[in-house]
Design a protein around this motif. Structure first.
Motif, mmCIF file in Angstrom:
data_model
loop_
_atom_site.group_PDB
_atom_site.id
_atom_site.type_symbol
_atom_site.label_atom_id
_atom_site.label_comp_id
_atom_site.label_asym_id
_atom_site.label_seq_id
_atom_site.Cartn_x
_atom_site.Cartn_y
_atom_site.Cartn_z
ATOM 1 N N GLY A 48 -5.307 3.505 11.449
ATOM 2 C CA GLY A 48 -5.534 2.119 11.048
ATOM 3 C C GLY A 48 -5.533 1.160 12.219
ATOM 4 N N SER B 222 -3.669 5.083 1.157
ATOM 5 C CA SER B 222 -4.583 3.964 0.884
ATOM 6 C C SER B 222 -4.940 3.196 2.151
ATOM 7 C CB SER B 222 -3.947 3.010 -0.133
ATOM 8 O OG SER B 222 -2.760 2.427 0.393
ATOM 9 N N LYS B 223 -4.357 3.607 3.291
ATOM 10 C CA LYS B 223 -4.613 2.898 4.545
ATOM 11 C C LYS B 223 -5.336 3.777 5.561
ATOM 12 C CE LYS B 223 -0.439 0.084 3.973
ATOM 13 N NZ LYS B 223 0.856 -0.328 4.582
#
Length: 293
Positions: free
Chosen positions: A56, A81-82
């Protein structure tokens, strides 16, 4: 494995979406993290594990050192989810080192386990400088390398490994997609199997004599990792069953002893109450005999 404080770093970069490892690279890591947590806490219940991600926008501490497996599982779900961007290996190592420095139990040996399935962007000079800094803080670093197996990643991490501890307590485990689940491979790697595993290759010494003499189950785990894992889990379950059985027996014995002690006074009173009539009958019997005579 003894008393440890371990920061586990997962790779949630864009490369972790790849499905060459079942079901994806990221989910394969998540399953392996649970294996690591169980192995470390079973070896010593006072050991603690923390979790970080390094993809990320940058590394993130997901869970500080804990013994709660639920917190680790919840954080792994959040990190899923990242998934995006590139991995930031050097920065992740430095942050993990700071997290270990804040451990409450200073007797815990410091350790970082890093999953990497992305290209290592840092050059060798930068990695060597970081390795020397980590070495001063007495931190062991293990790498679980999978996905990007093109030789460049392995070479850079080998240089880092050699400068951290000379390979004595820091290991590199190379995980191939066709060799099964990451967790199964980790069980037989030097990361979880101590120095009974192999060197940088991480897949174990295939010498039958060595494993027949040193491996606790008397088999070569590099030949059948699933059997080795099943045997280890079976032994742990049997230990737990025996401990539970012994506790139940001890509790039942204490209850029986308490019941026996409680019944003793009642038996004494009954004996005392029944004694006089017997004496009277005996005396009466004696008088009748004397009269008859």
């Amino acid at each position: 494995m003894g008393l440890e404080a371990v920061m586990v770093v997962v790779d949630n970069s864009e490369n972790s979406r790849n499905s060459d490892y079942t079901p994806t690279r990221y989910e394969a890591q998540a399953d392996a993290v649970s294996v690591i947590f169980s192995a470390i806490t079973q070896a010593n219940p006072e050991s603690a594990i923390g979790l970080m991600s390094m993809g990320g926008r940058g590394p993130e501490v997901l869970v500080t050192l804990t013994t709660d497996h639920g917190k680790i599982l919840e954080a792994l779900h959040r990190a899923k989810s990242k998934i995006h961007g590139e991995s930031h290996l050097a920065t992740a190592i430095q942050i993990a080192g700071l997290a270990l420095k804040r451990r409450q139990n200073k007797a815990q040996r410091q350790r970082i386990i890093i999953f990497t399935c992305s290209p290592v962007l840092e050059d060798e000079k930068e990695l060597i400088k970081l390795a020397q800094k980590i070495k001063k803080n007495s931190i062991s670093i293990d790498f679980v390398v999978f996905g990007e197996l093109n030789g460049k990643v392995e070479n850079k991490l080998t240089v880092f490994n050699e400068n951290v501890e000379g390979g004595a307590r820091s290991h590199i485990a190379i995980m191939l997609p066709q060799s099964g689940f990451l967790g199964d491979q980790l069980v037989t790697s030097p990361i979880l199997n101590g120095d009974r595993g192999s060197g940088p290759g991480g897949m174990g010494d295939t010498s039958e004599d060595r494993y027949g003499r040193e491996f606790e189950f008397g088999i070569d785990p590099s030949v059948d990792p699933e059997l080795a894992l099943a045997l280890r889990m079976s032994i742990e379950e049997e230990k737990l069953r025996l401990e539970k059985q012994n506790k139940e027996r001890a509790g039942a014995g204490a209850e029986e002893e308490a019941e026996a002690e409680a019944s003793l006074p009642e038996t004494g009173e009954e004996d005392e109450g029944s004694q006089p009539p017997l004496n009277k009958e005996a005396e009466g019997g004696g008088s009748k005999d004397s009269c008859s005579r």
